[in-house]
Design a protein around this motif. Structure first.
Motif, PDB file in Angstrom:
ATOM      1  N   TYR A  12       0.850  -1.183   0.000  1.00  0.00           N
ATOM      2  CA  TYR A  12       0.000   0.000   0.000  1.00  0.00           C
ATOM      3  C   TYR A  12       0.884   1.230   0.000  1.00  0.00           C
ATOM      4  O   TYR A  12       2.077   1.161   0.275  1.00  0.00           O
ATOM      5  CB  TYR A  12      -0.973   0.001   1.181  1.00  0.00           C
ATOM      6  CG  TYR A  12      -0.319   0.221   2.520  1.00  0.00           C
ATOM      7  CD1 TYR A  12      -0.234   1.492   3.076  1.00  0.00           C
ATOM      8  CD2 TYR A  12       0.224  -0.838   3.222  1.00  0.00           C
ATOM      9  CE1 TYR A  12       0.380   1.696   4.291  1.00  0.00           C
ATOM     10  CE2 TYR A  12       0.833  -0.644   4.435  1.00  0.00           C
ATOM     11  CZ  TYR A  12       0.904   0.617   4.969  1.00  0.00           C
ATOM     12  OH  TYR A  12       1.521   0.817   6.169  1.00  0.00           O
ATOM     13  N   VAL A  13       0.288   2.341  -0.331  1.00  0.00           N
ATOM     14  CA  VAL A  13       1.009   3.607  -0.401  1.00  0.00           C
ATOM     15  C   VAL A  13       0.553   4.482   0.749  1.00  0.00           C
ATOM     16  O   VAL A  13      -0.629   4.505   1.094  1.00  0.00           O
ATOM     17  CB  VAL A  13       0.735   4.304  -1.754  1.00  0.00           C
ATOM     18  CG1 VAL A  13       1.249   5.731  -1.766  1.00  0.00           C
ATOM     19  CG2 VAL A  13       1.337   3.495  -2.886  1.00  0.00           C
ATOM     20  N   ARG A  14       1.473   5.193   1.334  1.00  0.00           N
ATOM     21  CA  ARG A  14       1.132   6.146   2.389  1.00  0.00           C
ATOM     22  C   ARG A  14       1.624   7.519   1.962  1.00  0.00           C
ATOM     23  O   ARG A  14       2.781   7.699   1.625  1.00  0.00           O
ATOM     24  CB  ARG A  14       1.772   5.769   3.714  1.00  0.00           C
ATOM     25  CG  ARG A  14       1.506   6.841   4.774  1.00  0.00           C
ATOM     26  CD  ARG A  14       1.552   6.350   6.190  1.00  0.00           C
ATOM     27  NE  ARG A  14       0.730   5.212   6.488  1.00  0.00           N
ATOM     28  CZ  ARG A  14      -0.537   5.266   6.891  1.00  0.00           C
ATOM     29  NH1 ARG A  14      -1.158   6.414   6.975  1.00  0.00           N
ATOM     30  NH2 ARG A  14      -1.187   4.175   7.184  1.00  0.00           N
ATOM     31  N   GLU A  38      -2.845   8.034  -6.557  1.00  0.00           N
ATOM     32  CA  GLU A  38      -3.670   6.836  -6.665  1.00  0.00           C
ATOM     33  C   GLU A  38      -3.348   6.064  -7.937  1.00  0.00           C
ATOM     34  O   GLU A  38      -3.290   4.830  -7.929  1.00  0.00           O
ATOM     35  CB  GLU A  38      -5.148   7.211  -6.614  1.00  0.00           C
ATOM     36  CG  GLU A  38      -5.562   7.724  -5.244  1.00  0.00           C
ATOM     37  CD  GLU A  38      -6.962   8.314  -5.230  1.00  0.00           C
ATOM     38  OE1 GLU A  38      -7.711   8.168  -6.222  1.00  0.00           O
ATOM     39  OE2 GLU A  38      -7.313   8.945  -4.210  1.00  0.00           O
ATOM     40  N   SER A  39      -3.128   6.771  -9.030  1.00  0.00           N
ATOM     41  CA  SER A  39      -2.769   6.131 -10.294  1.00  0.00           C
ATOM     42  C   SER A  39      -1.447   5.385 -10.160  1.00  0.00           C
ATOM     43  O   SER A  39      -1.323   4.228 -10.580  1.00  0.00           O
ATOM     44  CB  SER A  39      -2.678   7.190 -11.395  1.00  0.00           C
ATOM     45  OG  SER A  39      -2.269   6.623 -12.603  1.00  0.00           O
ATOM     46  N   TRP A  40      -0.466   6.039  -9.552  1.00  0.00           N
ATOM     47  CA  TRP A  40       0.835   5.395  -9.347  1.00  0.00           C
ATOM     48  C   TRP A  40       0.699   4.181  -8.438  1.00  0.00           C
ATOM     49  O   TRP A  40       1.299   3.138  -8.686  1.00  0.00           O
ATOM     50  CB  TRP A  40       1.826   6.404  -8.767  1.00  0.00           C
ATOM     51  CG  TRP A  40       3.160   5.798  -8.465  1.00  0.00           C
ATOM     52  CD1 TRP A  40       4.122   5.439  -9.352  1.00  0.00           C
ATOM     53  CD2 TRP A  40       3.659   5.463  -7.168  1.00  0.00           C
ATOM     54  NE1 TRP A  40       5.200   4.904  -8.691  1.00  0.00           N
ATOM     55  CE2 TRP A  40       4.933   4.908  -7.341  1.00  0.00           C
ATOM     56  CE3 TRP A  40       3.149   5.585  -5.879  1.00  0.00           C
ATOM     57  CZ2 TRP A  40       5.710   4.466  -6.280  1.00  0.00           C
ATOM     58  CZ3 TRP A  40       3.932   5.151  -4.822  1.00  0.00           C
ATOM     59  CH2 TRP A  40       5.193   4.605  -5.028  1.00  0.00           C
ATOM     60  N   ALA A  41      -0.097   4.321  -7.379  1.00  0.00           N
ATOM     61  CA  ALA A  41      -0.298   3.206  -6.448  1.00  0.00           C
ATOM     62  C   ALA A  41      -0.868   1.991  -7.193  1.00  0.00           C
ATOM     63  O   ALA A  41      -0.433   0.857  -6.978  1.00  0.00           O
ATOM     64  CB  ALA A  41      -1.226   3.629  -5.305  1.00  0.00           C
ATOM     65  N   LYS A  42      -1.829   2.232  -8.058  1.00  0.00           N
ATOM     66  CA  LYS A  42      -2.419   1.131  -8.845  1.00  0.00           C
ATOM     67  C   LYS A  42      -1.382   0.520  -9.775  1.00  0.00           C
ATOM     68  O   LYS A  42      -1.318  -0.703  -9.931  1.00  0.00           O
ATOM     69  CB  LYS A  42      -3.615   1.633  -9.638  1.00  0.00           C
ATOM     70  CG  LYS A  42      -4.807   1.961  -8.769  1.00  0.00           C
ATOM     71  CD  LYS A  42      -5.926   2.574  -9.607  1.00  0.00           C
ATOM     72  CE  LYS A  42      -7.070   3.045  -8.722  1.00  0.00           C
ATOM     73  NZ  LYS A  42      -8.104   3.772  -9.486  1.00  0.00           N
ATOM     74  N   THR A  47      -2.812  -2.188  -3.045  1.00  0.00           N
ATOM     75  CA  THR A  47      -4.237  -2.463  -2.842  1.00  0.00           C
ATOM     76  C   THR A  47      -4.929  -1.374  -2.044  1.00  0.00           C
ATOM     77  O   THR A  47      -6.139  -1.398  -1.887  1.00  0.00           O
ATOM     78  CB  THR A  47      -4.432  -3.803  -2.109  1.00  0.00           C
ATOM     79  OG1 THR A  47      -3.775  -3.734  -0.854  1.00  0.00           O
ATOM     80  CG2 THR A  47      -3.893  -4.954  -2.930  1.00  0.00           C
ATOM     81  N   GLY A  48      -4.163  -0.420  -1.546  1.00  0.00           N
ATOM     82  CA  GLY A  48      -4.763   0.660  -0.770  1.00  0.00           C
ATOM     83  C   GLY A  48      -3.819   1.831  -0.661  1.00  0.00           C
ATOM     84  O   GLY A  48      -2.641   1.756  -1.022  1.00  0.00           O
ATOM     85  N   ILE A  49      -4.373   2.924  -0.182  1.00  0.00           N
ATOM     86  CA  ILE A  49      -3.581   4.130   0.001  1.00  0.00           C
ATOM     87  C   ILE A  49      -4.044   4.800   1.289  1.00  0.00           C
ATOM     88  O   ILE A  49      -5.241   4.824   1.585  1.00  0.00           O
ATOM     89  CB  ILE A  49      -3.705   5.071  -1.217  1.00  0.00           C
ATOM     90  CG1 ILE A  49      -2.727   6.243  -1.134  1.00  0.00           C
ATOM     91  CG2 ILE A  49      -5.125   5.546  -1.408  1.00  0.00           C
ATOM     92  CD1 ILE A  49      -2.581   7.001  -2.445  1.00  0.00           C
ATOM     93  N   GLY A  50      -3.115   5.255   2.065  1.00  0.00           N
ATOM     94  CA  GLY A  50      -3.437   5.949   3.311  1.00  0.00           C
ATOM     95  C   GLY A  50      -2.718   7.283   3.340  1.00  0.00           C
ATOM     96  O   GLY A  50      -1.763   7.496   2.603  1.00  0.00           O
TER      97      GLY A  50
END
Length: 92
Positions: A12-14, A38-42, A47-50
């Motif tokens: 996940y990304v924070r 969010e695009s980069w995280a995908k 699977t998630g971002i905080g």
């Protein structure tokens, strides 16, 4: 949107800090930054971002901004330690 916690497994990304200068707010810049994150995280398979968002009164509008974009408030345990050599002893 899934908001992951440190306790969960997986990628996940924070976002540690996201602040738009007050002279440039309400122009879509913050939304664009979130969309890019969010695009980069995908792209990397997260699977998630905080994100971290302080709970001072000055941050209330930021909380609304994130909530309007689908972020959910999660309570977290925060531990901190005052290091007197780095901070003025008169600070809280």
């Amino acid at each position: 949107m899934i908001l992951s916690n440190y306790e969960l497994d997986g990628l996940y990304v924070r976002i540690a800090v996201l602040v738009v200068d007050s002279n440039y707010r309400n122009k879509g810049i913050g939304k664009q930054l979130l969309e890019e994150a969010e695009s980069w995280a995908k792209e990397i398979g997260a699977t998630g971002i905080g994100l971290n968002c302080g709970n001072r009164p000055v941050r209330i509008s930021a909380h609304k901004f994130y909530e309007n974009d689908g972020y959910l408030e999660k309570k977290a345990l925060v531990l901190q330690k005052k290091l007197s050599k780095l901070y003025n002893d008169n600070q809280n």
